[in-house]
Motif scaffolding. Structure first.
Motif, PDB file in Angstrom:
ATOM      1  N   ILE A  48      10.757   0.987   5.160  1.00 54.49           N
ATOM      2  CA  ILE A  48      11.769   1.580   4.809  1.00 54.49           C
ATOM      3  C   ILE A  48      11.985   1.308   3.166  1.00 54.49           C
ATOM      4  O   ILE A  48      12.108   2.302   2.277  1.00 54.49           O
ATOM      5  CB  ILE A  48      13.137   1.035   5.225  1.00 54.49           C
ATOM      6  CG1 ILE A  48      13.287   1.441   6.738  1.00 54.49           C
ATOM      7  CG2 ILE A  48      14.406   1.719   4.417  1.00 54.49           C
ATOM      8  CD1 ILE A  48      14.488   1.183   7.622  1.00 54.49           C
ATOM      9  N   TYR A  49      12.002  -0.093   2.613  1.00 53.63           N
ATOM     10  CA  TYR A  49      11.852  -0.396   1.421  1.00 53.63           C
ATOM     11  C   TYR A  49      10.775   0.363   0.382  1.00 53.63           C
ATOM     12  O   TYR A  49      11.002   0.856  -0.308  1.00 53.63           O
ATOM     13  CB  TYR A  49      12.163  -1.960   1.190  1.00 53.63           C
ATOM     14  CG  TYR A  49      12.079  -2.152  -0.306  1.00 53.63           C
ATOM     15  CD1 TYR A  49      13.261  -2.223  -0.990  1.00 53.63           C
ATOM     16  CD2 TYR A  49      10.822  -2.539  -1.008  1.00 53.63           C
ATOM     17  CE1 TYR A  49      13.070  -2.842  -2.483  1.00 53.63           C
ATOM     18  CE2 TYR A  49      10.577  -3.041  -2.327  1.00 53.63           C
ATOM     19  CZ  TYR A  49      11.832  -3.073  -3.133  1.00 53.63           C
ATOM     20  OH  TYR A  49      11.611  -3.539  -4.255  1.00 53.63           O
ATOM     21  N   PRO A  50       9.403   0.042   0.989  1.00 58.76           N
ATOM     22  CA  PRO A  50       8.235   0.443   0.312  1.00 58.76           C
ATOM     23  C   PRO A  50       8.308   2.012  -0.009  1.00 58.76           C
ATOM     24  O   PRO A  50       7.846   2.615  -0.859  1.00 58.76           O
ATOM     25  CB  PRO A  50       7.129  -0.162   0.902  1.00 58.76           C
ATOM     26  CG  PRO A  50       7.710  -1.048   1.924  1.00 58.76           C
ATOM     27  CD  PRO A  50       9.142  -0.779   2.375  1.00 58.76           C
ATOM     28  N   ILE A  51       8.610   2.897   1.022  1.00 60.01           N
ATOM     29  CA  ILE A  51       8.961   4.323   0.961  1.00 60.01           C
ATOM     30  C   ILE A  51       9.651   4.800  -0.025  1.00 60.01           C
ATOM     31  O   ILE A  51       9.496   5.366  -1.092  1.00 60.01           O
ATOM     32  CB  ILE A  51       9.356   4.710   2.190  1.00 60.01           C
ATOM     33  CG1 ILE A  51       8.120   5.142   3.343  1.00 60.01           C
ATOM     34  CG2 ILE A  51       9.728   6.370   2.061  1.00 60.01           C
ATOM     35  CD1 ILE A  51       6.855   5.618   2.915  1.00 60.01           C
ATOM     36  N   GLU A  52      11.187   3.939  -0.193  1.00 62.13           N
ATOM     37  CA  GLU A  52      11.893   4.196  -1.207  1.00 62.13           C
ATOM     38  C   GLU A  52      11.409   3.859  -2.651  1.00 62.13           C
ATOM     39  O   GLU A  52      11.643   4.476  -3.693  1.00 62.13           O
ATOM     40  CB  GLU A  52      13.239   3.498  -0.877  1.00 62.13           C
ATOM     41  CG  GLU A  52      14.563   3.402  -2.058  1.00 62.13           C
ATOM     42  CD  GLU A  52      14.304   2.231  -2.787  1.00 62.13           C
ATOM     43  OE1 GLU A  52      14.347   2.204  -3.997  1.00 62.13           O
ATOM     44  OE2 GLU A  52      14.425   0.996  -1.934  1.00 62.13           O
ATOM     45  N   GLU A 105       0.890  -1.151   0.012  1.00 61.99           N
ATOM     46  CA  GLU A 105       0.010  -0.014  -0.200  1.00 61.99           C
ATOM     47  C   GLU A 105       0.827   1.269   0.045  1.00 61.99           C
ATOM     48  O   GLU A 105       0.575   2.031  -0.781  1.00 61.99           O
ATOM     49  CB  GLU A 105      -0.971   0.122   1.177  1.00 61.99           C
ATOM     50  CG  GLU A 105      -1.776   1.270   1.381  1.00 61.99           C
ATOM     51  CD  GLU A 105      -2.668   1.429   0.500  1.00 61.99           C
ATOM     52  OE1 GLU A 105      -3.292   2.442   0.346  1.00 61.99           O
ATOM     53  OE2 GLU A 105      -3.244   0.734  -0.304  1.00 61.99           O
ATOM     54  N   LEU A 106       2.001   1.353   0.848  1.00 61.06           N
ATOM     55  CA  LEU A 106       2.822   2.600   0.864  1.00 61.06           C
ATOM     56  C   LEU A 106       3.519   2.609  -0.471  1.00 61.06           C
ATOM     57  O   LEU A 106       3.581   3.904  -0.899  1.00 61.06           O
ATOM     58  CB  LEU A 106       3.897   2.118   1.901  1.00 61.06           C
ATOM     59  CG  LEU A 106       3.701   2.374   3.298  1.00 61.06           C
ATOM     60  CD1 LEU A 106       4.546   2.030   4.262  1.00 61.06           C
ATOM     61  CD2 LEU A 106       2.910   3.709   3.755  1.00 61.06           C
ATOM     62  N   MET A 107       3.718   1.655  -1.279  1.00 67.10           N
ATOM     63  CA  MET A 107       4.594   1.672  -2.418  1.00 67.10           C
ATOM     64  C   MET A 107       3.848   2.073  -3.626  1.00 67.10           C
ATOM     65  O   MET A 107       4.290   2.931  -4.499  1.00 67.10           O
ATOM     66  CB  MET A 107       5.391   0.410  -2.411  1.00 67.10           C
ATOM     67  CG  MET A 107       6.386   0.240  -3.670  1.00 67.10           C
ATOM     68  SD  MET A 107       7.639  -0.920  -3.390  1.00 67.10           S
ATOM     69  CE  MET A 107       8.549  -0.957  -4.615  1.00 67.10           C
ATOM     70  N   TYR A 108       2.612   1.401  -3.602  1.00 70.71           N
ATOM     71  CA  TYR A 108       1.784   1.493  -4.870  1.00 70.71           C
ATOM     72  C   TYR A 108       0.263   1.994  -4.617  1.00 70.71           C
ATOM     73  O   TYR A 108      -0.505   2.178  -5.724  1.00 70.71           O
ATOM     74  CB  TYR A 108       1.695   0.250  -5.612  1.00 70.71           C
ATOM     75  CG  TYR A 108       3.046  -0.157  -6.231  1.00 70.71           C
ATOM     76  CD1 TYR A 108       3.457   0.652  -7.352  1.00 70.71           C
ATOM     77  CD2 TYR A 108       3.611  -1.294  -5.736  1.00 70.71           C
ATOM     78  CE1 TYR A 108       4.569   0.158  -7.891  1.00 70.71           C
ATOM     79  CE2 TYR A 108       4.828  -1.697  -6.193  1.00 70.71           C
ATOM     80  CZ  TYR A 108       5.301  -1.001  -7.207  1.00 70.71           C
ATOM     81  OH  TYR A 108       6.428  -1.464  -7.729  1.00 70.71           O
ATOM     82  N   TRP A 149       9.660   3.069  -8.645  1.00 68.31           N
ATOM     83  CA  TRP A 149       8.960   2.371  -9.502  1.00 68.31           C
ATOM     84  C   TRP A 149       7.387   2.869  -9.066  1.00 68.31           C
ATOM     85  O   TRP A 149       6.620   2.737  -9.787  1.00 68.31           O
ATOM     86  CB  TRP A 149       8.950   0.744  -9.003  1.00 68.31           C
ATOM     87  CG  TRP A 149      10.324   0.245  -9.556  1.00 68.31           C
ATOM     88  CD1 TRP A 149      11.028   0.695 -10.767  1.00 68.31           C
ATOM     89  CD2 TRP A 149      10.703  -0.689  -9.243  1.00 68.31           C
ATOM     90  NE1 TRP A 149      11.839   0.015 -10.862  1.00 68.31           N
ATOM     91  CE2 TRP A 149      12.052  -0.899  -9.925  1.00 68.31           C
ATOM     92  CE3 TRP A 149      10.678  -1.631  -8.149  1.00 68.31           C
ATOM     93  CZ2 TRP A 149      12.909  -2.029  -9.939  1.00 68.31           C
ATOM     94  CZ3 TRP A 149      11.723  -2.727  -7.919  1.00 68.31           C
ATOM     95  CH2 TRP A 149      12.654  -2.881  -8.903  1.00 68.31           C
ATOM     96  N   GLY A 150       7.094   3.511  -7.780  1.00 67.48           N
ATOM     97  CA  GLY A 150       5.693   3.954  -7.571  1.00 67.48           C
ATOM     98  C   GLY A 150       5.584   5.272  -8.236  1.00 67.48           C
ATOM     99  O   GLY A 150       4.100   5.698  -8.154  1.00 67.48           O
ATOM    100  N   GLY A 151       6.331   5.835  -8.604  1.00 68.11           N
ATOM    101  CA  GLY A 151       6.335   7.064  -9.314  1.00 68.11           C
ATOM    102  C   GLY A 151       5.810   8.186  -8.555  1.00 68.11           C
ATOM    103  O   GLY A 151       5.289   9.509  -8.987  1.00 68.11           O
ATOM    104  N   LEU A 159      11.864  11.560  -9.498  1.00 64.65           N
ATOM    105  CA  LEU A 159      13.106  10.981 -10.073  1.00 64.65           C
ATOM    106  C   LEU A 159      12.722  10.697 -11.590  1.00 64.65           C
ATOM    107  O   LEU A 159      13.603  10.833 -12.413  1.00 64.65           O
ATOM    108  CB  LEU A 159      13.313   9.819  -9.324  1.00 64.65           C
ATOM    109  CG  LEU A 159      13.879   9.942  -7.829  1.00 64.65           C
ATOM    110  CD1 LEU A 159      14.130   8.689  -7.050  1.00 64.65           C
ATOM    111  CD2 LEU A 159      15.230  10.844  -7.832  1.00 64.65           C
ATOM    112  N   GLY A 160      11.642  10.314 -11.973  1.00 60.64           N
ATOM    113  CA  GLY A 160      11.329  10.062 -13.196  1.00 60.64           C
ATOM    114  C   GLY A 160      11.202  11.247 -14.085  1.00 60.64           C
ATOM    115  O   GLY A 160      11.985  11.237 -15.363  1.00 60.64           O
TER     116      GLY A 160
END
Length: 414
Positions: A142-146, A68-71, A151-153, A162-163
């Motif tokens: 930590i990983y999902p936030i990054e 959920e945090l990532m996407y 990749w999450g845009g 970053l994109g």
């Protein structure tokens, strides 16, 4: 007719995605075998326990929080039990070409890979439960936030995207591998080296692994699993263009690994006068890591040369970190961190859509976030429960101290 074609593509892409995810999951076995082979026999059971436990923790935490945090699409899906029931669900989800649950499965095995990198670097002196507690935070937060910034845009803390800067990381040289290495480095700096690793004069004392056949098997498993890691990141296979892209990615992944082996083998021969198997194994992994950032655009020759450079660099990096008294029993920080950065910086050489500025900013963003947040978490764990075993437990070995059983009891005199 059009709907039938869509359904066929949907089924084939979903099946391909799941098979690639299974290959990446099998990399967990590769990491376990590699690390167990490169530590002393008295720490084998503890290493194996860490590797299988971290995989389960990653799966649960990423399902509950991380996805959920990532996407922004994980929580509702899994709390409500909706995991995709056919074409209608897909059509409602931006006409994706594969099942939503297949996407989650493929993503979650990447999270476990990042955490597996940490395991080897902190081996032989970290408390098992401190490591598992950190795994909860890394895989769930930590990983999902990054990942959400890449990749999450999503924008980085609302400051920049970053994109938009031209950052590109095809399958995760930075997002997965360098991130895992950054977390590992933070832990290693707080842990300190193993007892006996450096003598009174500050010289490096080699501590050989107990089972090099097992380490070699682990490397072959990782080499195989990496075809799923990079190949699955194409995200499709049920069209001519997608199938061709998959084939190129598989080919380049294999060639980079071969180049990495040759680079490390020759470098070891020049520096040590011998063919050092541990450096050869890390050379293979270095080649795989460096091509992960962009395996779809290089030619086979370029992929081989990229791997060759990575193989040379990883040997020099392992030697350099040892001189700095950064004790990494399996060379994970060099393989995944130093070479992961190299992979990101090489992307603009073959991919015109990326920029050197974007790659540098992306690398700094990933490293800074993961390293600093990991350092804080490791520090809090150290304050609350400690992260390092006692001198007596380190001498005795993690198998008995942490697990109460030995991997090779028949070798112990009664």
């Amino acid at each position: 007719m059009e709907n039938s074609i869509f359904e066929l593509q949907y089924a084939l892409d979903t099946f391909y995605f799941l098979i690639c995810g299974a290959l990446v999951m099998w990399m967990a076995a590769g990491f376990a075998m590699l690390e167990a082979g490169l530590v002393r026999s008295k720490n084998t059971t503890e290493i194996l326990t860490k590797n299988i436990a971290l995989y389960a923790i990653a799966c649960v935490l990423y399902m509950a929080v991380g996805y959920e945090l990532m996407y922004d699409k994980g929580l509702g899906m899994f709390l409500s039990g909706i995991v995709g029931d056919g074409v209608s669900d897909v059509a409602a989800a931006d006409k994706a070409s594969y099942a939503p649950s297949a996407d989650f499965f493929f993503q979650v095995v990447f999270v476990a890979t990042a955490m597996s990198i940490v395991s080897g670097a902190v081996a032989e002196r970290m408390k098992l439960w401190a490591f598992l507690l950190f795994a909860v935070v890394l895989t769930g937060f930590i990983y999902p936030i990054e990942g959400s910034w890449t990749w999450g845009g999503k924008s980085v803390l609302g400051l920049y995207n970053l994109g938009d800067l031209g950052f590109s990381d095809f399958a995760g040289s930075g997002i997965v591998h360098m991130a895992g290495a950054a977390a590992a480095l933070a832990g290693v700096l707080l842990l300190g080296p193993r007892k006996g690793k450096y003598n009174a004069q500050g010289q490096v004392v080699a501590i050989p692994g107990a089972n090099l056949p097992m380490a070699t098997l682990g490397t072959f498993i990782l080499w195989l699993g990496w075809f799923g890691f990079n190949g699955g990141s194409v995200l499709a296979t049920a069209s001519v263009n997608a199938a061709n892209s998959v084939a190129v990615v598989f080919m380049n992944t294999n060639m980079a690994a071969a180049g990495g082996l040759i680079g490390a083998l020759l470098t070891a021969r020049v520096l040590f006068g011998k063919a050092d198997l541990t450096m050869v194994l890390n050379g293979v992994l270095a080649g795989l890591v460096v091509i992960t950032a962009e395996p779809s655009t290089p030619s086979p020759l370029q992929a081989t040369l990229f791997g060759l450079v990575a193989g040379v660099l990883v040997v020099l990096s392992i030697i350099g970190l040892d001189k700095l008294k950064i004790d990494d029993p399996v060379g994970a920080i060099s393989v995944h961190g130093v070479v992961g950065l190299l992979g990101l910086l090489m992307v603009p050489l073959t991919n015109d859509s990326s920029t050197l500025l974007g790659q540098v900013v992306g690398a700094l963003t990933i490293f800074t976030w993961v390293f600093v947040s990991s350092l804080i978490v490791w520090g809090l764990i150290k304050l609350v429960m400690g992260i390092r075993v006692s001198e007596e437990e380190e001498y005795q070995g993690g198998d008995l101290a942490e697990c109460g059983m030995e991997a090779y009891p028949e070798f112990i005199s009664q």
